[in-house]
Design an enzyme around this catalytic site. Structure first.
Site, short mmCIF file in Angstrom:
data_model
loop_
_atom_site.label_atom_id
_atom_site.label_comp_id
_atom_site.label_asym_id
_atom_site.label_seq_id
_atom_site.Cartn_x
_atom_site.Cartn_y
_atom_site.Cartn_z
N GLY A 17 0.93 -1.20 -0.08
CA GLY A 17 -0.02 0.03 0.01
C GLY A 17 0.68 1.31 -0.07
CD GLU A 176 -13.70 18.18 4.19
OE1 GLU A 176 -13.12 18.71 5.06
OE2 GLU A 176 -13.58 17.29 3.41
#
Ligand SMILES: Cc1cc2nc3c(=O)[nH]c(=O)nc-3n(C[C@H](O)[C@H](O)[C@H](O)COP(=O)(O)OP(=O)(O)OC[C@H]3O[C@@H](n4cnc5c(N)ncnc54)[C@H](O)[C@@H]3O)c2cc1C
Length: 429
Positions: A17, A176
């Site tokens: 990752g 948001e």
């Protein structure tokens, strides 16, 4: 704590990752005597906190993502490998990838993050729009703009909810997203789509608890709620989703909201890789870790970031946020050095550096661990500066700053190309 002493140098470090945790770890190991292989199923690092700005036409994906090979071009001890990790052969210490040969390791660090969780709610996986990757953000942007194109072609569709946009999840991302959607509609769509009655567009934010932005104080929560409401978002608190179809969201209690656009920001669970590794898992399927972030029974494997069930001293799970992943990376690098010197590993302790969320132009809330609270324009500027600093690479920062500056001066959002499938415009509904 279950500290341990391992013998022998950690030479081959494989990191699974290249997100916030994996990227940081590979970088901080630059001067250590290790060979790092960074494996990611994508060829780029994504700055997830700004994905909602891609989805709402403020930014292009290239502004918030960067090629991993470019990032490590000059770091000699890091090799980047594109690959989807499917498992680990613990006996021979190899990482299994869907493409090509397994990758041997001396030390393995799992930093594969989290995925969107639909909590098993009917229709979410099929019909909701998640927001975890640039592809998903682009798909959502295309879909939102396509709704207005459809309304131009067939205004009657507005009667059946074509211009209703529902965001589920009142955490920072949902807030948001809802704030950015109303700005997109008010400042851009209104000018672009003159033949559409844009006043009929409607943004609804649905949250199951009785408040928004959970990690914040009641004052900041209230401020976010009032700001969103003043900007035209309908906030529905204490409301749960029971089912989703292609044309509506069904709420507990029987209410139905017609919509073709349901943005799902209601939660995440650990990456399914966690399920494939036969390791103990905790809440949200996060991998159980020792206090030093190693895996019980596998002292040469560490887990960091969203994937790890790391806990504070009081036993509560650490929050799945970028600073947790980055602090975990710093911690693991330090433990590898300690082991190299024959020292016992130490406990990881997450340090809360504060929280912030933006509600839209000139509106944000920010809270520091010392109790200081900011809101409005000052908090918004703090949010802008912090996010610019945290972006990877000068080019990305320049691009984002330019887009924000342009938007501030003109209220325009320039990244509104509809890229991808035309199904949403011309396909059957
Ligand atoms: C929309 C959104 C907004 C957010 N906003 C904020 C915010 O404002 N502030 C904040 O602190 N946090 C925020 N977060 C949370 C933050 O992004 C995460 O906590 C953080 O990314 C976790 O870092 P990580 O390294 O654990 O995982 P990630 O950054 O998610 O990285 C995981 C990496 O693993 C790779 N990967 C996954 N599976 C595999 C596999 N099987 N094989 C190979 N590679 C794999 C992925 O491609 C990815 O590159 C937000 C998250 C989202 C989705």
């Amino acid at each position: 704590m279950a500290a341990m002493v391992a013998t022998g140098a950690a030479q081959r470090v494989v990191i699974v990752g290249g997100g916030f945790g994996g990227l940081r770890l590979a970088k901080v190991l630059a001067d250590d005597p290790v060979e790092v292989t960074l494996v990611d199923r994508r060829n780029h690092h994504t700055f997830q906190p700004l994905l909602y700005q891609v989805a709402t036409a403020m930014l292009d994906p290239a502004a918030i993502a960067r090629s991993l090979r470019a990032i490590f071009r000059r770091q000699a001890n890091v090799e980047v490998r594109l690959g989807h990790v499917t498992g680990v052969d613990w006996d021979v210490k190899q990482v299994l990838v869907a493409e090509g040969d397994p990758i041997p390791f001396d030390v393995l660090v799992l930093a594969a993050g989290a995925v969107t969780s639909d909590y098993g709610i009917e229709g979410v996986a099929e019909h909701a729009f998640p927001l975890k990757s640039p592809e998903e953000a682009l798909r959502l942007r295309h879909h939102v703009l396509a709704r207005f194109e459809r309304a131009v072609a067939d205004p009657v569709l507005i009667d059946s909810g074509e211009l209703n946009f529902v965001v589920v999840g009142g955490g920072p991302t949902g807030v948001e997203m809802a704030g950015a959607l109303v700005e997109l509609i008010d400042n851009v769509v209104r000018k672009d789509f003159r033949s559409v009655d844009v006043d009929r567009a409607h943004v609804v934010l649905i949250e199951a608890t009785d408040h928004l932005i959970d990690p914040f104080s009641p004052k900041s929560r209230q401020n976010a709620l009032e700001t969103l409401a003043a900007r035209g978002v309908e906030v529905r608190l204490g409301t749960t989703v029971e089912a989703v179809t292609a044309a509506a969201v069904h709420l507990a209690g029987g209410d139905v909201v017609s919509t073709r656009t349901l943005v799902w920001t209601a939660g995440v669970r650990a990456n399914p890789l966690a399920d494939a590794l036969a390791l103990a898992q905790a809440e949200g399927r996060r991998i159980v870790v020792e206090p030093d972030l190693s895996v019980p029974g596998h002292p040469d494997c560490f887990v960091i970031g969203d994937l790890a069930a790391s806990r504070g001293e009081d036993g509560t799970l650490d929050p799945q946020m970028a600073p947790l992943a980055q602090q975990g990376a710093d911690h693991v690098a330090e433990q590898l050095r300690r082991r190299h010197r024959g020292l016992a590993t130490e406990r990881f302790s997450y340090k809360n550096k504060g929280v912030m969320a933006t509600v839209g132009r000139n509106a944000a809330v920010a809270e520091l661990p010392n109790g200081m609270r900011f809101r409005g324009r000052l908090a918004w500027v703090m949010w802008l500066v912090l996010h610019l600093q945290r972006l990877v690479g000068y080019r990305n920062r320049f691009e984002v700053l330019t887009a924000w500056g342009w938007n501030y001066l003109t209220s325009d959002r320039t990244a509104r190309l509809m890229i991808g499938s035309d199904d949403e415009v011309t396909g059957p509904t």
